[in-house]
Design a protein around this motif. Structure first.
Motif, PDB file in Angstrom:
ATOM      1  N   GLY A 173       1.002  -1.390   0.127  1.00  0.00           N
ATOM      2  CA  GLY A 173      -0.234   0.016  -0.480  1.00  0.00           C
ATOM      3  C   GLY A 173       1.072   1.115  -0.049  1.00  0.00           C
ATOM      4  O   GLY A 173       1.322   1.497  -0.511  1.00  0.00           O
ATOM      5  N   SER A 174       0.634   2.092   0.827  1.00  0.00           N
ATOM      6  CA  SER A 174       1.116   3.561   0.747  1.00  0.00           C
ATOM      7  C   SER A 174       2.772   4.005   1.414  1.00  0.00           C
ATOM      8  O   SER A 174       2.884   5.287   1.853  1.00  0.00           O
ATOM      9  N   GLY A 175       3.153   3.199   1.916  1.00  0.00           N
ATOM     10  CA  GLY A 175       4.664   1.930   2.660  1.00  0.00           C
ATOM     11  C   GLY A 175       5.868   2.132   1.254  1.00  0.00           C
ATOM     12  O   GLY A 175       6.376   1.891   1.558  1.00  0.00           O
ATOM     13  N   ILE A 176       4.780   1.321   0.032  1.00  0.00           N
ATOM     14  CA  ILE A 176       5.624   0.818  -0.275  1.00  0.00           C
ATOM     15  C   ILE A 176       6.547   1.522  -1.042  1.00  0.00           C
ATOM     16  O   ILE A 176       6.928   2.647  -0.591  1.00  0.00           O
ATOM     17  N   GLY A 177       7.900   0.811  -0.705  1.00  0.00           N
ATOM     18  CA  GLY A 177       9.418   1.431  -1.458  1.00  0.00           C
ATOM     19  C   GLY A 177       9.869   2.433  -0.059  1.00  0.00           C
ATOM     20  O   GLY A 177      11.223   2.648  -0.087  1.00  0.00           O
ATOM     21  N   GLU A 178       9.788   2.142   1.133  1.00  0.00           N
ATOM     22  CA  GLU A 178       9.872   3.183   2.304  1.00  0.00           C
ATOM     23  C   GLU A 178      10.927   2.220   3.802  1.00  0.00           C
ATOM     24  O   GLU A 178       9.679   1.194   3.301  1.00  0.00           O
ATOM     25  N   SER A 179      12.065   2.633   3.223  1.00  0.00           N
ATOM     26  CA  SER A 179      12.853   2.121   4.118  1.00  0.00           C
ATOM     27  C   SER A 179      12.644   2.134   5.851  1.00  0.00           C
ATOM     28  O   SER A 179      12.752   1.549   6.208  1.00  0.00           O
ATOM     29  N   HIS A 180      11.936   3.634   6.446  1.00  0.00           N
ATOM     30  CA  HIS A 180      11.936   3.769   7.524  1.00  0.00           C
ATOM     31  C   HIS A 180       9.850   4.308   7.607  1.00  0.00           C
ATOM     32  O   HIS A 180       9.843   5.818   7.614  1.00  0.00           O
ATOM     33  N   LEU A 181       9.253   3.787   7.735  1.00  0.00           N
ATOM     34  CA  LEU A 181       8.256   3.593   8.003  1.00  0.00           C
ATOM     35  C   LEU A 181       7.513   3.704   9.381  1.00  0.00           C
ATOM     36  O   LEU A 181       7.540   2.590  10.476  1.00  0.00           O
ATOM     37  N   MET A 182       6.473   4.359   9.344  1.00  0.00           N
ATOM     38  CA  MET A 182       5.488   4.783  10.942  1.00  0.00           C
ATOM     39  C   MET A 182       4.110   4.692  10.700  1.00  0.00           C
ATOM     40  O   MET A 182       3.840   5.636   9.514  1.00  0.00           O
ATOM     41  N   MET A 183       3.130   3.805  11.454  1.00  0.00           N
ATOM     42  CA  MET A 183       2.102   3.233  10.882  1.00  0.00           C
ATOM     43  C   MET A 183       1.395   4.228  12.014  1.00  0.00           C
ATOM     44  O   MET A 183       1.863   3.552  13.561  1.00  0.00           O
ATOM     45  N   VAL A 184       0.318   5.342  11.761  1.00  0.00           N
ATOM     46  CA  VAL A 184      -0.859   5.228  12.812  1.00  0.00           C
ATOM     47  C   VAL A 184      -2.496   5.172  12.752  1.00  0.00           C
ATOM     48  O   VAL A 184      -2.516   5.931  12.046  1.00  0.00           O
ATOM     49  N   ASN A 185      -2.728   4.657  13.613  1.00  0.00           N
ATOM     50  CA  ASN A 185      -4.339   4.015  13.388  1.00  0.00           C
ATOM     51  C   ASN A 185      -4.658   4.923  14.061  1.00  0.00           C
ATOM     52  O   ASN A 185      -4.503   4.528  15.616  1.00  0.00           O
ATOM     53  N   THR A 208     -10.943   3.780  17.709  1.00  0.00           N
ATOM     54  CA  THR A 208     -11.120   4.168  18.894  1.00  0.00           C
ATOM     55  C   THR A 208     -10.363   4.689  19.530  1.00  0.00           C
ATOM     56  O   THR A 208     -10.902   5.936  20.500  1.00  0.00           O
ATOM     57  N   GLY A 209      -9.022   4.193  19.219  1.00  0.00           N
ATOM     58  CA  GLY A 209      -7.938   4.935  20.310  1.00  0.00           C
ATOM     59  C   GLY A 209      -6.968   4.734  19.250  1.00  0.00           C
ATOM     60  O   GLY A 209      -7.186   5.081  18.215  1.00  0.00           O
ATOM     61  N   ILE A 210      -5.222   5.307  19.858  1.00  0.00           N
ATOM     62  CA  ILE A 210      -4.442   5.566  18.260  1.00  0.00           C
ATOM     63  C   ILE A 210      -3.003   4.061  19.054  1.00  0.00           C
ATOM     64  O   ILE A 210      -3.236   3.810  20.462  1.00  0.00           O
ATOM     65  N   GLY A 211      -3.862   3.248  17.812  1.00  0.00           N
ATOM     66  CA  GLY A 211      -2.126   2.853  17.834  1.00  0.00           C
ATOM     67  C   GLY A 211      -1.474   2.535  16.633  1.00  0.00           C
ATOM     68  O   GLY A 211      -1.304   3.699  16.172  1.00  0.00           O
ATOM     69  N   GLY A 212      -0.336   1.842  16.417  1.00  0.00           N
ATOM     70  CA  GLY A 212       1.137   2.400  15.712  1.00  0.00           C
ATOM     71  C   GLY A 212       2.128   1.324  15.720  1.00  0.00           C
ATOM     72  O   GLY A 212       2.034  -0.025  16.683  1.00  0.00           O
ATOM     73  N   ALA A 213       3.242   1.389  15.093  1.00  0.00           N
ATOM     74  CA  ALA A 213       4.032   0.528  14.430  1.00  0.00           C
ATOM     75  C   ALA A 213       5.184   1.029  13.473  1.00  0.00           C
ATOM     76  O   ALA A 213       5.003   2.035  13.125  1.00  0.00           O
ATOM     77  N   ILE A 214       5.856   1.119  13.346  1.00  0.00           N
ATOM     78  CA  ILE A 214       6.945   1.043  13.144  1.00  0.00           C
ATOM     79  C   ILE A 214       7.758  -0.407  12.022  1.00  0.00           C
ATOM     80  O   ILE A 214       8.032  -1.385  11.986  1.00  0.00           O
ATOM     81  N   VAL A 215       8.304   0.081  10.386  1.00  0.00           N
ATOM     82  CA  VAL A 215       8.810  -0.916   9.924  1.00  0.00           C
ATOM     83  C   VAL A 215      10.390  -0.273   9.786  1.00  0.00           C
ATOM     84  O   VAL A 215       9.590   0.300   8.445  1.00  0.00           O
ATOM     85  N   ARG A 216      10.751  -0.976  10.116  1.00  0.00           N
ATOM     86  CA  ARG A 216      12.518  -0.332   9.420  1.00  0.00           C
ATOM     87  C   ARG A 216      12.620  -1.398   8.792  1.00  0.00           C
ATOM     88  O   ARG A 216      13.321  -2.222   9.518  1.00  0.00           O
ATOM     89  N   ASP A 217      13.720  -1.049   7.469  1.00  0.00           N
ATOM     90  CA  ASP A 217      13.749  -1.716   7.135  1.00  0.00           C
ATOM     91  C   ASP A 217      14.000  -3.391   6.469  1.00  0.00           C
ATOM     92  O   ASP A 217      14.669  -4.809   6.749  1.00  0.00           O
ATOM     93  N   GLY A 218      12.801  -3.245   5.836  1.00  0.00           N
ATOM     94  CA  GLY A 218      11.575  -4.187   5.885  1.00  0.00           C
ATOM     95  C   GLY A 218      11.989  -5.009   6.665  1.00  0.00           C
ATOM     96  O   GLY A 218      11.605  -6.430   6.660  1.00  0.00           O
ATOM     97  N   GLN A 219      11.110  -4.658   7.860  1.00  0.00           N
ATOM     98  CA  GLN A 219      11.329  -5.380   8.892  1.00  0.00           C
ATOM     99  C   GLN A 219      10.113  -4.536  10.599  1.00  0.00           C
ATOM    100  O   GLN A 219      10.824  -3.065  10.456  1.00  0.00           O
ATOM    101  N   ILE A 220       9.399  -5.308  11.142  1.00  0.00           N
ATOM    102  CA  ILE A 220       9.162  -5.021  12.016  1.00  0.00           C
ATOM    103  C   ILE A 220       9.648  -4.528  13.595  1.00  0.00           C
ATOM    104  O   ILE A 220      10.317  -5.665  13.476  1.00  0.00           O
TER     105      ILE A 220
END
Length: 329
Positions: free
Chosen positions: A127-139, A142-154
């Protein structure tokens, strides 16, 4: 060579959604059940998961033999070895050995992860993170969830529970959070925050809320985040302002995350992200104003997620495939 399939199941507060995923990220079959009430036993929730998995395999028929693994995305803390749900606030799971229990029942490799990690993986892979080596997701839900994908690894942190961005304190002594603390970010930039602020306008009988009040048709239980978003998209100025306030708080938190972790892109998902630029416009403005070193450093992109309700299913299924040893293209 026959292509492989995997199953993803996303456990939310109200629904258990499942899907069969191919190697390209397309969902080929779907199943859904209501989430058992949090007071029910772990066995009841487990039964619901098995029902969804069995339903999907039945839909596949002979192609069920192509399924190599099942991924489970749960809103809660998952152990570093991806085997145990340490704590799930919307369920009755406390140190629940979910991987082993399900493996015994479905006879397939099971992969368990936090739902935000699954969503971030879906965005990075397809999706919207294709090709990004340092990605942060903020969902924003009801609350806020988040995640980090760095160099192809969570990046799950030392104990497997990184990404709980919603519980950063942004207002000392602020609104009480379900986590027990006060002033958490999710109390100001989430679906719950949006509805709470709208209720405040309505309770005050503010004249600026007259259009919103009319939409409720006499029943305040009709007040939801999607209704506020729809009203804003149709030009309701009070609702536009409410979303702008949420966006301002979002931008403030993103600036803090950028100062700490320096991502190349923020992907904003969850139900509130349906507001699009009504949310992201104010967020970007505040982010640029609050960013440490602004004007003298590269700025990350802030974009809306490609997958909303499907992100957890897609990510959980694909992570399970990778965990089972099928290489990522």
């Amino acid at each position: 060579m026959t292509s492989t399939l995997s199953i993803g199941v996303d456990i939310g507060g109200t629904k258990v959604a499942g899907g069969v995923l191919d190697e390209h990220g397309s969902i080929l079959a779907r199943a859904r059940r209501h989430t058992p009430h949090r007071s029910t036993s772990p066995a009841v929730v487990e039964d619901t998961l098995v029902e969804v998995i069995d339903d999907l395999r039945h839909q596949l028929g002979a192609d069920a033999e192509r399924v190599v693994a099942v991924g489970i995305g749960a809103a809660g803390f998952v152990s570093a070895d991806r085997a145990t749900v340490l704590f799930a606030p919307h369920l009755s799971w406390r140190n629940e050995p979910l991987r082993d229990r399900l493996s015994d029942r479905v006879n397939l490799p099971i992969f368990v992860d936090n739902d935000a990690n699954a969503a971030a993986w879906a965005e990075w892979r397809f999706g919207s993170g294709i090709g990004e080596s340092h990605l942060m997701m903020v969902n924003l839900g009801t609350g806020i969830g988040g995640a980090i994908v760095r160099d192809g690894q969570i990046d799950r942190g030392r104990f497997g529970i990184a990404g709980e961005f919603g519980h950063m304190k942004v207002v000392p002594g602020g609104h009480r959070c379900e986590c027990g603390n006060r002033g958490c970010w999710e109390q100001y930039a989430s679906g719950n925050a949006l509805v709470r602020e709208a209720r405040g306008l309505i309770a005050a009988r503010s004249p600026v809320a007259s259009d919103l009040i009319a939409r409720l048709e006499g029943d305040e239980n009709n007040l939801t985040g999607p209704l506020i978003t729809e009203a804003a998209q149709q030009g309701d100025q009070a609702c536009i302002e409410l979303l702008g306030e949420i966006g301002t708080w979002l931008g403030r938190g993103l600036a803090n995350l950028a100062a700490a972790l320096d991502p190349g892109r923020f992907v904003i998902g969850g139900g509130v992200s349906a507001a699009g630029e009504l949310l992201l416009g104010p967020a970007r403005e505040t982010f640029k104003r609050d960013l440490t070193g602004r004007g003298y450093r590269p700025e990350p992109d802030i974009v809306v997620a490609s997958f909303r309700n499907d992100a957890g299913v897609i990510g959980a299924a694909d992570l399970a495939r990778v965990d089972a040893g099928v290489p990522v293209d």
